[in-house]
Design a protein around this motif. Structure first.
Motif, PDB file in Angstrom:
ATOM      1  N   LYS A 150      62.708  45.269 -57.142  1.00  0.00           N
ATOM      2  CA  LYS A 150      64.049  44.363 -56.492  1.00  0.00           C
ATOM      3  C   LYS A 150      63.923  42.962 -56.997  1.00  0.00           C
ATOM      4  N   THR A 151      65.149  42.479 -57.172  1.00  0.00           N
ATOM      5  CA  THR A 151      65.020  41.125 -57.774  1.00  0.00           C
ATOM      6  C   THR A 151      65.298  40.088 -56.513  1.00  0.00           C
ATOM      7  N   LEU A 152      64.396  39.287 -56.083  1.00  0.00           N
ATOM      8  CA  LEU A 152      64.565  38.584 -54.737  1.00  0.00           C
ATOM      9  C   LEU A 152      64.716  37.080 -54.972  1.00  0.00           C
ATOM     10  N   LEU A 153      65.627  36.435 -54.310  1.00  0.00           N
ATOM     11  CA  LEU A 153      65.471  35.062 -54.057  1.00  0.00           C
ATOM     12  C   LEU A 153      65.401  34.432 -52.503  1.00  0.00           C
ATOM     13  N   ILE A 154      64.374  33.751 -52.487  1.00  0.00           N
ATOM     14  CA  ILE A 154      64.200  33.309 -50.846  1.00  0.00           C
ATOM     15  C   ILE A 154      64.114  31.874 -50.903  1.00  0.00           C
ATOM     16  N   SER A 155      65.000  31.261 -50.186  1.00  0.00           N
ATOM     17  CA  SER A 155      64.816  29.909 -49.921  1.00  0.00           C
ATOM     18  C   SER A 155      64.089  29.299 -48.924  1.00  0.00           C
ATOM     19  N   THR A 156      63.595  28.238 -49.132  1.00  0.00           N
ATOM     20  CA  THR A 156      62.775  27.546 -48.061  1.00  0.00           C
ATOM     21  C   THR A 156      62.460  26.102 -48.291  1.00  0.00           C
ATOM     22  N   HIS A 157      62.272  25.342 -47.282  1.00  0.00           N
ATOM     23  CA  HIS A 157      61.899  23.999 -47.060  1.00  0.00           C
ATOM     24  C   HIS A 157      60.587  23.903 -46.704  1.00  0.00           C
ATOM     25  N   ILE A 158      59.913  24.794 -46.449  1.00  0.00           N
ATOM     26  CA  ILE A 158      58.552  24.772 -46.120  1.00  0.00           C
ATOM     27  C   ILE A 158      57.205  25.475 -47.201  1.00  0.00           C
ATOM     28  N   ILE A 159      56.654  24.519 -47.658  1.00  0.00           N
ATOM     29  CA  ILE A 159      55.819  24.748 -48.748  1.00  0.00           C
ATOM     30  C   ILE A 159      54.848  25.891 -48.260  1.00  0.00           C
ATOM     31  N   ASP A 212      67.986  33.559 -47.083  1.00  0.00           N
ATOM     32  CA  ASP A 212      67.924  32.095 -46.828  1.00  0.00           C
ATOM     33  C   ASP A 212      67.277  31.568 -45.694  1.00  0.00           C
ATOM     34  N   GLU A 213      66.195  30.713 -45.958  1.00  0.00           N
ATOM     35  CA  GLU A 213      65.293  30.354 -44.990  1.00  0.00           C
ATOM     36  C   GLU A 213      64.761  31.551 -43.871  1.00  0.00           C
ATOM     37  N   PRO A 214      64.412  32.508 -44.413  1.00  0.00           N
ATOM     38  CA  PRO A 214      64.216  33.848 -43.597  1.00  0.00           C
ATOM     39  C   PRO A 214      63.313  33.740 -42.430  1.00  0.00           C
ATOM     40  N   MET A 215      62.120  32.775 -42.530  1.00  0.00           N
ATOM     41  CA  MET A 215      61.036  32.705 -41.769  1.00  0.00           C
ATOM     42  C   MET A 215      61.485  31.866 -40.310  1.00  0.00           C
ATOM     43  N   ILE A 216      62.707  31.117 -40.726  1.00  0.00           N
ATOM     44  CA  ILE A 216      62.868  30.229 -39.323  1.00  0.00           C
ATOM     45  C   ILE A 216      63.190  31.095 -38.112  1.00  0.00           C
ATOM     46  N   GLY A 217      62.552  30.833 -37.157  1.00  0.00           N
ATOM     47  CA  GLY A 217      62.979  31.257 -35.925  1.00  0.00           C
ATOM     48  C   GLY A 217      62.321  32.459 -35.411  1.00  0.00           C
ATOM     49  N   MET A 252      60.406  37.910 -58.081  1.00  0.00           N
ATOM     50  CA  MET A 252      60.560  37.232 -56.819  1.00  0.00           C
ATOM     51  C   MET A 252      60.527  35.753 -56.900  1.00  0.00           C
ATOM     52  N   THR A 253      61.582  35.128 -56.715  1.00  0.00           N
ATOM     53  CA  THR A 253      61.905  33.783 -56.980  1.00  0.00           C
ATOM     54  C   THR A 253      62.061  33.033 -55.738  1.00  0.00           C
ATOM     55  N   ILE A 254      61.157  32.098 -55.436  1.00  0.00           N
ATOM     56  CA  ILE A 254      61.210  30.773 -54.367  1.00  0.00           C
ATOM     57  C   ILE A 254      62.130  29.968 -54.766  1.00  0.00           C
ATOM     58  N   LEU A 255      63.213  29.802 -53.941  1.00  0.00           N
ATOM     59  CA  LEU A 255      64.012  28.829 -54.068  1.00  0.00           C
ATOM     60  C   LEU A 255      63.456  27.273 -53.208  1.00  0.00           C
ATOM     61  N   LEU A 256      62.920  26.385 -53.484  1.00  0.00           N
ATOM     62  CA  LEU A 256      62.250  25.496 -52.731  1.00  0.00           C
ATOM     63  C   LEU A 256      62.967  24.273 -52.876  1.00  0.00           C
ATOM     64  N   GLY A 257      63.061  23.523 -51.596  1.00  0.00           N
ATOM     65  CA  GLY A 257      63.633  22.055 -51.733  1.00  0.00           C
ATOM     66  C   GLY A 257      63.953  21.800 -50.497  1.00  0.00           C
ATOM     67  N   PRO A 258      63.960  20.292 -50.292  1.00  0.00           N
ATOM     68  CA  PRO A 258      64.109  19.520 -48.830  1.00  0.00           C
ATOM     69  C   PRO A 258      65.541  19.792 -48.341  1.00  0.00           C
ATOM     70  N   ASN A 259      65.570  19.711 -46.930  1.00  0.00           N
ATOM     71  CA  ASN A 259      66.837  19.923 -46.416  1.00  0.00           C
ATOM     72  C   ASN A 259      68.028  19.125 -47.018  1.00  0.00           C
ATOM     73  N   GLY A 260      69.047  19.870 -47.269  1.00  0.00           N
ATOM     74  CA  GLY A 260      70.366  19.153 -47.799  1.00  0.00           C
ATOM     75  C   GLY A 260      70.292  19.370 -49.483  1.00  0.00           C
ATOM     76  N   ALA A 261      69.066  19.935 -50.135  1.00  0.00           N
ATOM     77  CA  ALA A 261      69.072  20.033 -51.482  1.00  0.00           C
ATOM     78  C   ALA A 261      70.158  20.868 -52.168  1.00  0.00           C
ATOM     79  N   GLY A 262      70.675  21.796 -51.276  1.00  0.00           N
ATOM     80  CA  GLY A 262      71.854  22.531 -52.024  1.00  0.00           C
ATOM     81  C   GLY A 262      71.523  23.991 -52.219  1.00  0.00           C
ATOM     82  N   LYS A 263      70.246  24.252 -51.374  1.00  0.00           N
ATOM     83  CA  LYS A 263      69.902  25.779 -51.648  1.00  0.00           C
ATOM     84  C   LYS A 263      70.856  26.752 -51.145  1.00  0.00           C
TER      85      LYS A 263
END
Ligand code: ADP
Length: 249
Positions: free
Chosen positions: A178-187, A152-157, A29-40
């Motif tokens: 399962k192999t998971l990749l979850i992006s977020t900008h919120i630590i 991609d940013e699944p928690m938003i909203g 389970m991988t977290i793809l972390l980065g600010p807005n516009g990072a390219g996630k």
């Protein structure tokens, strides 16, 4: 399980992904972390085969744009794109049939109950509130139960119940291998179990660490994030923030 090799993606002159390389192990389970516009989002859409890019991406050894790869790859996009004239049930049946799923009725029932959409089955896409659209978007992505799932940013909203339920689903999928990749900008949203974190900034991978590696260093995810994105410690970042607030007051 997922190999991203030297991916470069430009939108005109804007370099959104600047030589991205990473490898995800099966069941991680991988977290793809980065600010807005990072390219996630861009790297996720590239993995899904939605964009043209330079470099290579394989899923379980298969080229990502092949039919074999698409069968095991799932995606929950940041923005729901629903059909205004299909009901909630019809959206899910459409996806189940597209994936040639059999015995999908129980899975649909389970997802709609878990995300509190059970009483909205007959509502059309354009009759749903933003939050409900987001939840249906999630159910659509989760329905085929793919081997590799990108969110991609699944928690938003989402409302607090849906966030809790989503975290439960993520933990269950991780336990199922399962192999998971979850992006977020919120630590702060990263409070579930994770195995690897990839930090992106300015289209580049700035850090790629496993949880044990981070624990061995005695570093928190927040410390690492500020160190790589701002070149400072968490305390220094907070001090800089409060100084800014004082100056603005
Ligand atoms: P993130 O998901 O980390 O917020 P994105 O991948 O959405 O970042 O964006 C990375 C960069 O690419 C940003 O500079 C953004 O403005 C740009 N970008 C994203 N999508 C497009 C697009 N469709 N057209 C032009 N530029 C884009």
């Amino acid at each position: 399980m997922l190999d991203v090799n030297h991916v470069v993606k430009k939108y005109g002159k804007n370099l959104a992904c600047d030589d991205i390389t990473f490898h995800l192990n099966p069941g991680d389970m991988t977290i793809l972390l980065g600010p807005n516009g990072a390219g996630k989002s861009t790297i996720m859409k590239s993995i899904m085969g939605f964009l043209k890019y330079q470099g290579t991406i394989t899923v379980d050894g298969k080229v990502n744009k092949s039919v074999e790869a698409k069968k095991i790859l799932g995606f929950v996009p940041e923005m729901p794109s629903l059909y205004p004239n299909l009901t909630v049930s019809e959206h899910l049946e459409f996806i189940a049939r597209a994936y040639k799923m059999t015995d999908y009725k129980n899975r649909i029932d389970e997802l709609l109950t878990r995300f509190e959409l059970d009483d909205k089955r007959k509502k059309f896409g354009d009759e749903l509130s933003k939050g409900m659209q987001q939840k249906l978007n999630l159910c659509i992505g989760l329905l085929p139960n793919p081997k590799v799932l990108l969110l991609d940013e699944p928690m938003i909203g989402l409302d607090p119940h849906a966030i809790k339920e989503l975290k439960n689903v993520i933990n269950e999928m991780r336990c199922e291998g399962k192999t998971l990749l979850i992006s977020t900008h919120i630590i702060d949203s990263v409070d579930m179990l994770w195995d690897r974190t990839i930090i992106m900034q300015g289209g580049q991978v700035k850090a790629n660490v496993t949880k044990p590696e981070l624990e061995t260093k005695g570093q928190s995810l927040e410390d690492l994030f500020f160190a790589v994105t701002e070149g400072i410690s968490k305390e220094e970042a907070k001090e800089a923030d409060s100084q800014k607030e004082e100056e603005q007051a």
